[in-house]
Design an enzyme around this catalytic site. Structure first.
Site, PDB file in Angstrom:
ATOM      1  N   THR A  17      16.705  32.142  33.012  1.00  0.00           N
ATOM      2  CA  THR A  17      17.896  32.776  33.568  1.00  0.00           C
ATOM      3  C   THR A  17      18.589  33.710  32.580  1.00  0.00           C
ATOM      4  O   THR A  17      19.088  34.766  32.957  1.00  0.00           O
ATOM      5  CB  THR A  17      18.898  31.694  34.036  1.00  0.00           C
ATOM      6  OG1 THR A  17      18.247  30.861  34.989  1.00  0.00           O
ATOM      7  CG2 THR A  17      20.128  32.307  34.679  1.00  0.00           C
ATOM      8  N   ASP A  61       9.237  31.489  34.454  1.00  0.00           N
ATOM      9  CA  ASP A  61      10.248  30.491  34.786  1.00  0.00           C
ATOM     10  C   ASP A  61       9.861  29.221  34.040  1.00  0.00           C
ATOM     11  O   ASP A  61       8.685  28.847  34.011  1.00  0.00           O
ATOM     12  CB  ASP A  61      10.235  30.239  36.298  1.00  0.00           C
ATOM     13  CG  ASP A  61      11.370  29.328  36.736  1.00  0.00           C
ATOM     14  OD1 ASP A  61      11.385  28.156  36.299  1.00  0.00           O
ATOM     15  OD2 ASP A  61      12.226  29.765  37.518  1.00  0.00           O
ATOM     16  N   SER A  62      10.829  28.544  33.434  1.00  0.00           N
ATOM     17  CA  SER A  62      10.478  27.402  32.593  1.00  0.00           C
ATOM     18  C   SER A  62       9.876  26.247  33.383  1.00  0.00           C
ATOM     19  O   SER A  62       9.251  25.356  32.813  1.00  0.00           O
ATOM     20  CB  SER A  62      11.679  26.920  31.775  1.00  0.00           C
ATOM     21  OG  SER A  62      12.580  26.179  32.554  1.00  0.00           O
ATOM     22  N   THR A 169      18.318  16.118  26.181  1.00  0.00           N
ATOM     23  CA  THR A 169      17.863  15.994  27.558  1.00  0.00           C
ATOM     24  C   THR A 169      18.808  16.798  28.448  1.00  0.00           C
ATOM     25  O   THR A 169      20.003  16.897  28.143  1.00  0.00           O
ATOM     26  CB  THR A 169      17.796  14.508  27.983  1.00  0.00           C
ATOM     27  OG1 THR A 169      17.118  14.394  29.231  1.00  0.00           O
ATOM     28  CG2 THR A 169      19.178  13.883  28.105  1.00  0.00           C
ATOM     29  N   THR A 280      13.289   3.584  27.347  1.00  0.00           N
ATOM     30  CA  THR A 280      14.268   3.121  28.328  1.00  0.00           C
ATOM     31  C   THR A 280      14.616   4.201  29.347  1.00  0.00           C
ATOM     32  O   THR A 280      14.664   5.384  29.025  1.00  0.00           O
ATOM     33  CB  THR A 280      15.561   2.631  27.639  1.00  0.00           C
ATOM     34  OG1 THR A 280      16.532   2.280  28.643  1.00  0.00           O
ATOM     35  CG2 THR A 280      16.168   3.682  26.724  1.00  0.00           C
ATOM     36  N   CYS A 282      17.513   4.282  30.613  1.00  0.00           N
ATOM     37  CA  CYS A 282      18.941   4.547  30.397  1.00  0.00           C
ATOM     38  C   CYS A 282      19.123   5.862  29.652  1.00  0.00           C
ATOM     39  O   CYS A 282      18.293   6.250  28.838  1.00  0.00           O
ATOM     40  CB  CYS A 282      19.588   3.422  29.591  1.00  0.00           C
ATOM     41  SG  CYS A 282      19.500   1.820  30.399  1.00  0.00           S
TER      42      CYS A 282
END
Length: 345
Positions: A17, A61-62, A169, A280, A282
């Site tokens: 983008t 595009d990634s 992330t 994990t 989480c």
């Protein structure tokens, strides 16, 4: 580099983008001409560094990012490594954490900055975050102290924060602060001044020669556990032809079902030489196998602990180590060791 010289930065556009502008007539997004970069962003002239640009012949595009694109990016940097003081990689945000993690493993003994950045809105939009991200990423890449780069690792800059790339992330497709580093503090915070967190920066032994290892093995997959996962599906997945490694996203601090069929399938795969990494689900925290009864058996059968590594870093580290033909006898030990600051030892 001499202390009074301007830093030279290579800007690498892979796609995404940030490199798009809206056609004034149609409103459609189209790739930005990086030859006209300075003209499009006159603020770059105010930066105390020299900027050169290079673009993928066909920006992508990634979401289409492949190992070959990581290799291409690494090759551009390696080819230009001695001629530049830092590198800024413009990249789509969707897979940026994967790419930053992959590049961190490819570059051994890195002593210059490789800063990934991108944006949620195109560079030509009125409310774009692209200009700030780009300008500050370049500024951070050009930071010098006593003639040496301040940042000497692969990092990711977004919305006023520079993170270690392999600790990130993506958490939002909507907000400008699209990334987080759940288990590691930011390297730099951008405010009125650039506040560098020197205590957490990676510092490589500069006497060691740069090594670029681009061989990755893609015979891997990520499996997220869920209540109701059944034996047939698990058995089929773990018997995928040529499978060499799995990142297993478990519950909480590394817990999984205790049913005999589940443990037997995992144990059988490990005995066949498949490397299984326990991470994990989480968003923050660490794997502590043996802390609960539901993870004790996993520890006993030889599951590899991902500790507090992100899923993105776990899968790219797995592909990297498999690509380096690490012997089975030492694979677990090496994976559980921090190579580029991607996990706590």
């Amino acid at each position: 580099m001499k202390a009074n010289q301007k830093a030279t930065i290579l800007l690498i556009y892979t796609g995404g983008t940030i490199g798009m502008i809206k056609d004034a007539d149609t409103g459609a997004l189209k790739a930005f001409n990086f030859k006209k970069l300075i003209k499009g962003i006159p603020e770059l002239k105010l930066l105390d560094c020299n900027i050169e640009t290079v673009s993928f012949e066909k920006p992508i595009d990634s979401s289409n990012m492949q190992i070959s694109d990581w290799q291409k990016t690494a090759e551009i940097i390696e080819k230009n490594y001695t001629n530049f003081d830092g590198f800024v990689v413009l990249h789509g945000s969707d897979t940026m954490s994967y790419s930053a993690s992959a590049l961190s493993f490819m570059f051994e003994n890195l002593n210059k900055p490789i800063v990934f950045t991108g944006s949620q809105l195109p560079i030509g939009d009125l409310r774009t975050d692209a200009k700030e991200n780009l300008i500050t990423a370049i500024q951070i890449a050009s930071l010098q102290e006593k003639g040496k780069p301040v940042i000497q690792e692969v990092s990711l800059y977004f919305e006023y924060k520079l993170y270690r790339g392999n600790r990130t992330t993506k958490i939002s497709a909507e907000h400008f602060n699209a990334f987080t580093s759940p288990n590691f503090p930011e390297l730099v915070e951008s405010g009125v001044h650039l506040n560098v967190n020197n205590e957490v920066l990676l510092k490589e032994n500069v006497s060691k020669k740069l090594k670029v290892n681009t061989n990755f093995d893609d015979n891997v997959f990520i499996l997220k556990l869920f209540p109701g996962i059944n034996k047939t599906i698990l058995h089929t997945l773990l018997h995928t032809p040529n499978l060499k490694g799995v990142v297993l996203e478990t519950y909480g601090s590394g817990n999984a079902p205790m049913e005999n069929w589940f443990i037997d399938e995992i144990e059988s795969a490990i005995k066949r030489g498949i490397h299984i990494i326990n991470v994990t689900q989480c968003s923050g925290g660490t794997v502590l196998m043996g802390a609960y009864e539901t993870s004790t058996r996993l520890k006993e059968i030889g599951l590899i602990s991902g500790k507090n590594i992100t899923t993105e870093a776990a899968i790219t580290k797995l592909m990297y180590l498999l690509g380096q033909n690490v012997a089975n006898s030492v694979f677990k030990t090496i994976f559980e060791t921090s190579l580029r600051g991607e996990m706590n030892d």
